[in-house]
Design an enzyme around this catalytic site. Structure first.
Site, PDB file in Angstrom:
ATOM      1  N   GLU A  80       0.802  -1.352  -0.069  1.00 38.68           N
ATOM      2  CA  GLU A  80      -0.241   0.039   0.223  1.00 38.68           C
ATOM      3  C   GLU A  80       0.887   1.159   0.024  1.00 38.68           C
ATOM      4  OE1 GLU A  80      -2.139   1.369   3.436  1.00 38.68           O
ATOM      5  OE2 GLU A  80      -0.762   0.305   4.633  1.00 38.68           O
ATOM      6  N   ASP A 178      17.129  -2.492   9.706  1.00 38.25           N
ATOM      7  CA  ASP A 178      17.867  -1.364   9.077  1.00 38.25           C
ATOM      8  C   ASP A 178      17.052  -0.171   9.300  1.00 38.25           C
ATOM      9  OD1 ASP A 178      19.565  -0.461   7.017  1.00 38.25           O
ATOM     10  OD2 ASP A 178      18.064  -0.939   5.343  1.00 38.25           O
TER      11      ASP A 178
END
Length: 268
Positions: A80, A178
């Protein structure tokens, strides 16, 4: 239009109207698609889209914002399109709270069911029962064959001493893996999604160290995240070393100074 866009539209059972590249695809192709029925989505390539899909779903299940997975196969991940822009901006306090929620989700051990990668740099995630072993084997020694001999010897010295530097069994928190500013989407004072994860279970301080690598989290962030255990300042250099090594391998010798700086900070 790219094959990636066409494949994504097919997975969504729709006709592709247009596609455009978007910023952020340093290690994989990232595009925005608009379908003939008006729907929009973000499409990523990469070496293992199903692995990233699992990670995003895990982040969302922990109650932390992440883009919903609309479709995935072995070649493409369709997400999305979430509101906001890249970077915490004014949402540092909300990021601290969101990260605290993420880290309350604990795994059975240290690691992840699947290995992952930053581009050509492999990220081994095999399970370990104690944290110093995981950090030494999966995050430090894995780089030794790719480093100059003098640097490799210093890394090995540090890896061998990790039982004296890291907690043996901290809570195996769900980590983003990350976490830098570019992987935080925010609108106003609200975090709308953590993107591009490299999840595994480990010491939550790892995400904090990585976030501080290129950003300077303000006091509002730590106030919302919560108090850190004693010794966290000393562990930061050890945890920061891994992303510095990844940058050295990905982008070259310009990052050697960063690696050597963290080694010096760790007294190695």
């Amino acid at each position: 239009m790219s094959r990636l866009a066409a494949r994504a539209a097919a997975l969504l059972g729709a006709t592709l109207a247009r596609a455009e590249p978007i910023h952020g695809g340093d290690l994989s192709e990232v595009i925005r698609i608009v379908l003939a029925d008006g729907r929009r989505a973000i499409v990523k390539g990469g070496p293992a889209p199903p692995v990233e899909a699992t990670m995003l779903r895990a982040i969302a299940a922990a109650g932390t914002p992440a883009p919903a997975v609309l479709a995935v196969d072995d070649h493409v991940l369709v997400l999305e399109e979430i509101a906001g822009t890249s970077g915490p901006g004014q949402a540092w306090a909300d990021l601290g709270a969101a990260l605290a929620r993420l880290h309350t989700t604990a795994g059975p051990r240290y690691g992840w069911p699947d290995d992952s990668a930053f581009g050509p740099v492999a990220i081994p995630n095999g399970w370990c029962d104690d944290w110093p072993t995981f950090w030494g084997e999966r995050r430090l020694r894995t780089h030794l064959p790719h480093l100059p001999a003098t640097l490799a010897r210093r890394i090995e010295t540090l890896a061998a001493d990790l039982p004296n530097r890291l907690p043996a069994r901290p809570r195996p928190a769900l980590l983003h893996g990350d976490l830098w500013g570019g992987n935080v989407m925010a609108a106003g004072r609200r975090v709308t999604g953590l993107i591009d994860p490299a999840c595994y279970h480990g010491d939550g301080e790892v995400d904090l160290a990585m976030l501080a690598l290129f950003d300077r989290p303000p006091p509002a962030f730590l106030d919302a995240y919560g108090a850190l255990p004693p010794g966290h300042a000393e562990r930061r250099a050890v945890y920061s070393l891994w992303p510095a090594l990844v940058h050295l391998r990905l982008f070259g010798g310009g990052y050697r100074g960063m690696v050597e700086g963290f080694l010096a900070a760790a007294g190695v």
